[in-house]
Design an enzyme around this catalytic site. Structure first.
Site, PDB file in Angstrom:
ATOM      1  NE  ARG A 120       5.152  20.084 -14.302  1.00 47.68           N
ATOM      2  CZ  ARG A 120       6.525  22.174 -14.236  1.00 47.68           C
ATOM      3  NH1 ARG A 120       7.466  22.043 -13.392  1.00 47.68           N
ATOM      4  NH2 ARG A 120       6.942  23.178 -14.988  1.00 47.68           N
ATOM      5  CE  LYS A 174       6.889  39.847 -12.946  1.00 47.22           C
ATOM      6  NZ  LYS A 174       8.503  39.508 -12.505  1.00 47.22           N
ATOM      7  N   GLY A 176       6.711  28.261 -19.358  1.00 43.54           N
ATOM      8  CA  GLY A 176       7.725  29.169 -19.798  1.00 43.54           C
ATOM      9  C   GLY A 176       7.728  27.989 -20.922  1.00 43.54           C
ATOM     10  N   GLY A 195       2.217  26.881 -15.277  1.00 51.67           N
ATOM     11  CA  GLY A 195       2.340  25.968 -14.184  1.00 51.67           C
ATOM     12  C   GLY A 195       0.860  26.586 -13.436  1.00 51.67           C
TER      13      GLY A 195
HETATM   14  P1  AMP Z   1       1.712  33.529 -14.063  1.00 53.30           P
HETATM   15  O1  AMP Z   1       2.680  32.443 -13.681  1.00 53.30           O
HETATM   16  O2  AMP Z   1       1.935  35.014 -14.853  1.00 53.30           O
HETATM   17  O3  AMP Z   1       0.460  32.899 -14.906  1.00 53.30           O
HETATM   18  O4  AMP Z   1       1.011  34.476 -12.804  1.00 53.30           O
HETATM   19  C1  AMP Z   1      -0.088  33.450 -11.702  1.00 53.30           C
HETATM   20  C2  AMP Z   1       0.251  34.658 -10.757  1.00 53.30           C
HETATM   21  O5  AMP Z   1       0.041  35.573 -10.647  1.00 53.30           O
HETATM   22  C3  AMP Z   1      -0.264  33.846  -8.496  1.00 53.30           C
HETATM   23  O6  AMP Z   1       0.322  33.404  -8.361  1.00 53.30           O
HETATM   24  C4  AMP Z   1      -1.359  34.712  -9.056  1.00 53.30           C
HETATM   25  O7  AMP Z   1      -1.732  34.817  -7.568  1.00 53.30           O
HETATM   26  C5  AMP Z   1      -1.011  36.058  -9.723  1.00 53.30           C
HETATM   27  N1  AMP Z   1      -1.975  37.358  -9.946  1.00 53.30           N
HETATM   28  C6  AMP Z   1      -3.499  36.352 -10.499  1.00 53.30           C
HETATM   29  N2  AMP Z   1      -4.414  37.927 -10.076  1.00 53.30           N
HETATM   30  C7  AMP Z   1      -3.398  39.049  -9.667  1.00 53.30           C
HETATM   31  C8  AMP Z   1      -4.053  39.902  -9.386  1.00 53.30           C
HETATM   32  N3  AMP Z   1      -5.213  40.814  -9.616  1.00 53.30           N
HETATM   33  N4  AMP Z   1      -2.190  40.870  -8.426  1.00 53.30           N
HETATM   34  C9  AMP Z   1      -1.677  40.524  -8.080  1.00 53.30           C
HETATM   35  N5  AMP Z   1      -1.255  39.319  -8.707  1.00 53.30           N
HETATM   36  C10 AMP Z   1      -2.267  38.418  -9.346  1.00 53.30           C
END
Ligand code: AMP
Length: 396
Positions: free
Chosen positions: A37, A197, A376, A353
């Site tokens: 960043r 999520k 976000g 991110g």
């Molecule tokens: P996000 O910030 O929503 O893009 O989420 C990123 C996070 O999702 C990363 O830290 C990954 O480790 C996690 N992630 C990816 N695949 C999985 C999975 N199969 N189970 C749990 N967490 C996951």
């Protein structure tokens, strides 16, 4: 661009207030762990220095409620000094007598960094009095903090009322890069969504249904979708209260003719740990096993769709890439995107991110058309929302 940019504005000899997003992760020793960043703002800072302006930097770091000694900006100033190869004077406050004194003494080519904006409650409350105190420090205002531009905070939206407000070079690149996919993506448009999520991505999923031809879903969020289709997912990540949402999204996609590709096989582990036992499972996941990455057949299906795309958006890693044992799927997706850009002249944006961190880690960031610095903010931009920080910039 409809908004004023730094290249339209005279900065020479002026005090330029620059809102940056230096909300960088820190390591256990309190040093900057990822400086991307800071790097992203160097073109803006160099432009001001080349034109003999005076730079007053403003950023937040973390989520302090009041002064938090662990979130002072000294490590940020140190890293910026190394990158820009000039002294950076870090102040202990963001407004007040010490700041006024330092600003009055500034010479051309100097850089001041105000203390963490969120130490002052006026920042998040978007207090007009606080915005005014910041505004009088400068003569013009530049917003280069795309990652913070979805927040209606004083330093993001309040200063445009008092000063001419221009987009910095990083902000301009973001608006143009992301804008291309929002306004007129060349078809076919393929979206890869992953991450932890579903709940974080419902709105963006919904808005992408109207624009994308294909959605490739991996990562933790895929398991709530698989559960919604009645599949056994073992101990994989599940948001039980969003099974209905996942179901509704799948139904809507089917009605709209949007193809949704979910994992057909998985890398599963008996625990989320570098020493975990791992294996590949196809279809249902056994009890006691956790889906940690997409499997080889899924990857093949994803690669095939990516190879046929002209526009690509990737948000969210398809596995727990922070653990090298579970990173293969995300790395292969990144490689497939890089290939589509090189061979197919596809326009590919990587946003969010963690996804940006993943492509930097794999050494593939340079091969993407655009890597967004936002989390976000990037998602809200794709939802088609007007970001307050962009709206607050002066129109041309
Ligand atoms: P996000 O910030 O929503 O893009 O989420 C990123 C996070 O999702 C990363 O830290 C990954 O480790 C996690 N992630 C990816 N695949 C999985 C999975 N199969 N189970 C749990 N967490 C996951």
């Amino acid at each position: 661009m409809a908004k004023l940019t730094i290249h339209d504005m005279k900065v020479s000899g002026k005090r330029v207030l620059v809102r940056v997003d230096y909300n960088c992760p820190l390591d256990d020793a309190g040093k900057v762990a990822d400086d991307s960043r800071i790097r992203a703002t160097l073109p803006t800072l160099r432009h001001i220095l080349d034109n003999k302006g005076k730079i007053i930097l403003m950023t937040h770091l973390g989520r302090p409620k009041g002064v938090d000694e662990k979130l002072r900006l000294d490590p940020i100033a140190q890293r910026l000094e190394q990158l820009i190869e000039r002294p950076v004077k870090k102040l202990n406050d963001c407004v007040g007598p010490e700041v006024d004194k330092a600003v009055n003494k500034m010479k051309e080519g100097e850089i001041l960094l105000l203390e963490n904006l969120r130490f002052n409650p006026g920042e998040e409350a978007n207090e007009d009095a606080f915005a005014r105190k910041l505004a009088i420090l400068g003569e013009v205002y530049v917003n280069d903090a795309f990652g913070a531009s979805h927040r209606a905070h004083a330093s993001v939206v309040g200063l445009g009322k008092y000063l001419k407000a221009a987009a910095g070079a990083c902000m301009k690149k973001e608006i143009e890069g992301l804008g291309k996919l929002v306004e007129s993506p060349e078809k076919p448009f393929v979206v890869i969504l992953g991450g932890a999520k579903v709940s974080d991505k419902i709105t963006v999923l919904d808005s992408l249904l109207g624009r994308a031809a294909t959605l490739l879903i991996g990562g933790g969020m895929a398991y709530t979708f698989l559960k919604a289709k009645g599949q056994a997912i073992g101990g994989s990540k599940l948001e039980a209260d969003h099974i209905g949402t996942a179901h509704a999204i799948l139904e809507k996609a089917a009605k709209m003719g949007v193809e949704v590709v979910l994992p057909i096989d998985h890398l599963v582990a008996d625990k989320i740990d570098p020493k975990a036992r791992i294996r590949i499972e196809t279809g249902a996941i056994s009890d006691g096993w956790i889906g940690v990455d997409i499997g080889p057949k899924t990857l093949q299906a994803f690669e095939q769709k990516i190879a046929g795309a002209k526009s690509i958006l990737w948000n969210g890693p398809v596995g727990i890439f922070e653990n090298p044992k579970f990173a293969m799927g995300s790395q292969a997706v990144a490689k497939a995107i890089a290939k589509a850009v090189a061979v197919n002249k596809a326009f590919a944006v990587v946003g969010g991110g963690d996804t940006a961190a993943a492509v930097y880690k794999f050494g593939l960031a340079e091969q993407m058309s655009h890597v967004s610095t936002g989390g976000g903010a990037t998602l809200e931009f794709f939802e088609g929302k007007d970001l307050p920080g962009v709206a607050a910039l002066t129109n041309r």
